[in-house]
Design a protein around this motif. Sequence first.
Motif, PDB file in Angstrom:
ATOM      1  N   CYS A  93       0.830  -1.208   0.000  1.00 40.84           N
ATOM      2  CA  CYS A  93       0.000   0.000   0.000  1.00 40.84           C
ATOM      3  C   CYS A  93       0.863   1.257   0.000  1.00 40.84           C
ATOM      4  O   CYS A  93       0.556   2.236  -0.694  1.00 40.84           O
ATOM      5  N   VAL A  94       1.936   1.248   0.777  1.00 41.03           N
ATOM      6  CA  VAL A  94       2.841   2.405   0.836  1.00 41.03           C
ATOM      7  C   VAL A  94       3.492   2.630  -0.531  1.00 41.03           C
ATOM      8  O   VAL A  94       3.595   3.766  -1.010  1.00 41.03           O
ATOM      9  N   ASP A 149       2.019   6.176   4.453  1.00 41.31           N
ATOM     10  CA  ASP A 149       2.381   5.134   5.414  1.00 41.31           C
ATOM     11  C   ASP A 149       1.402   5.024   6.591  1.00 41.31           C
ATOM     12  O   ASP A 149       1.713   4.435   7.612  1.00 41.31           O
ATOM     13  N   HIS A 150       0.222   5.578   6.439  1.00 45.01           N
ATOM     14  CA  HIS A 150      -0.790   5.525   7.500  1.00 45.01           C
ATOM     15  C   HIS A 150      -1.417   4.119   7.527  1.00 45.01           C
ATOM     16  O   HIS A 150      -1.980   3.675   6.533  1.00 45.01           O
ATOM     17  N   ARG A 151      -1.331   3.442   8.667  1.00 46.46           N
ATOM     18  CA  ARG A 151      -1.908   2.089   8.780  1.00 46.46           C
ATOM     19  C   ARG A 151      -3.388   2.200   9.122  1.00 46.46           C
ATOM     20  O   ARG A 151      -3.761   2.386  10.274  1.00 46.46           O
ATOM     21  N   ILE A 152      -4.218   2.064   8.113  1.00 55.82           N
ATOM     22  CA  ILE A 152      -5.667   2.168   8.350  1.00 55.82           C
ATOM     23  C   ILE A 152      -6.354   0.812   8.310  1.00 55.82           C
ATOM     24  O   ILE A 152      -7.556   0.718   8.556  1.00 55.82           O
ATOM     25  N   ARG A 193      -8.564   4.983  -0.151  1.00 58.62           N
ATOM     26  CA  ARG A 193      -8.668   5.844   1.034  1.00 58.62           C
ATOM     27  C   ARG A 193      -7.345   6.537   1.344  1.00 58.62           C
ATOM     28  O   ARG A 193      -7.312   7.711   1.706  1.00 58.62           O
ATOM     29  N   LEU A 194      -6.242   5.804   1.191  1.00 60.71           N
ATOM     30  CA  LEU A 194      -4.925   6.392   1.456  1.00 60.71           C
ATOM     31  C   LEU A 194      -4.586   7.487   0.438  1.00 60.71           C
ATOM     32  O   LEU A 194      -3.998   8.516   0.791  1.00 60.71           O
ATOM     33  N   ARG A 195      -4.977   7.256  -0.807  1.00 64.74           N
ATOM     34  CA  ARG A 195      -4.763   8.282  -1.849  1.00 64.74           C
ATOM     35  C   ARG A 195      -5.572   9.545  -1.528  1.00 64.74           C
ATOM     36  O   ARG A 195      -5.082  10.666  -1.652  1.00 64.74           O
ATOM     37  N   GLU A 234       0.213  12.420  -8.299  1.00 64.09           N
ATOM     38  CA  GLU A 234      -0.490  11.506  -9.213  1.00 64.09           C
ATOM     39  C   GLU A 234       0.488  10.749 -10.106  1.00 64.09           C
ATOM     40  O   GLU A 234       0.269   9.581 -10.440  1.00 64.09           O
ATOM     41  N   HIS A 235       1.586  11.406 -10.471  1.00 66.10           N
ATOM     42  CA  HIS A 235       2.578  10.759 -11.327  1.00 66.10           C
ATOM     43  C   HIS A 235       3.466   9.786 -10.534  1.00 66.10           C
ATOM     44  O   HIS A 235       4.151   8.951 -11.123  1.00 66.10           O
ATOM     45  N   SER A 236       3.455   9.908  -9.212  1.00 71.45           N
ATOM     46  CA  SER A 236       4.321   9.074  -8.379  1.00 71.45           C
ATOM     47  C   SER A 236       3.646   7.779  -7.916  1.00 71.45           C
ATOM     48  O   SER A 236       4.322   6.808  -7.592  1.00 71.45           O
ATOM     49  N   ILE A 237       2.310   7.766  -7.867  1.00 69.60           N
ATOM     50  CA  ILE A 237       1.618   6.571  -7.371  1.00 69.60           C
ATOM     51  C   ILE A 237       1.699   5.441  -8.389  1.00 69.60           C
ATOM     52  O   ILE A 237       1.856   5.670  -9.587  1.00 69.60           O
TER      53      ILE A 237
END
Length: 336
Positions: free
Chosen positions: A143-144, A150-153, A275-277, A302-305
Amino acid sequence: MGGRLKDNLNSQYFEAANALKSRSARRRIVAYVESYDDIYFWRTVLGRFEDDTRYFEVMLPSHKKLERGKKSVLMNLLEDGDKHPEERLGTSMIACVDADYDYLLQGVTQQSKKVIENPYVFHTYAYAIENLQCYAPSLHDTCVAVTLNDHRIFDFQEYLSLYSEAIFPLFVWSVWAYRSGEHNRFSLSDFSRVIDPGGFSVADAQASIVHLRRKVGTKVHQLQAQYPNNKEEYLKVKDMVKALGVTPQTTYLYIQGHHLFDNVVVPILNKVCNRLRQERQDEIARTARHHTQRTNEMSCYEHSIQDIRQTLKKNTGYMASEPFQRILHDLASLFK
């Protein structure tokens, strides 16, 4: 030279080719795999055993028809028509395949026998490479990598542990069906349909587990009614799969890999990553000093994900898993 080319492609052939090289040259060991997707995984495994004396080349079996899969690998390398089929493989030519149920069948079928008894056939222990790519402790890192957040949801380990416990009773029935020849009445497809978690909510993951337990319970009752005298055999298979390393909490590693990847893990990752995005986008919108900065930051983000499926396919967090360690142990026994 008589016969088909593939009849002459065996470990001795590659040994002879290696012998023609200078003594200081590294020995080439060919590792045949089932599909293009498998090449990267087995490279991460076999690369650990390369040194100044040897290197591995991971490839698909070469023959006229463009066939893929375990049967293609084993039929080409271990044909029953050979007087000594085991001699096709050796220290210079190995086969690397998904375990599927062959590991759990422990030689009950001919294919299972080839997979678990031939010292030059290496398998994943987990059902397939996809299962290892979905190794629960590694999914937060995935996910990260996808969202740069790095939020653990969500607790992937807890969810897949609960998922595994819910399906374990039916998993034992599935293995029993294939060991006893009853798989026409309860196939892997039937099993996969029942253990599909269906709708999933990040906020209320427990609801999908409750729904899953209900579905599994219904099917188990059906099978118990269908095979009323099967309790003793069922318990034997249950003890056997546990002895082979399957636990109620890790069953997800031993179910059909495509089902786990496509129907369980990717849908969860999609919802968690969305949700993380959104979190990251809201943060950019909130902290940007002006419109231009917000637009530039948002565009940069957006270009980095990354793409979820492709990131998961390149996930190597499975290296800490027990099945992966067992693969390394087997290879170490041959390539010390």
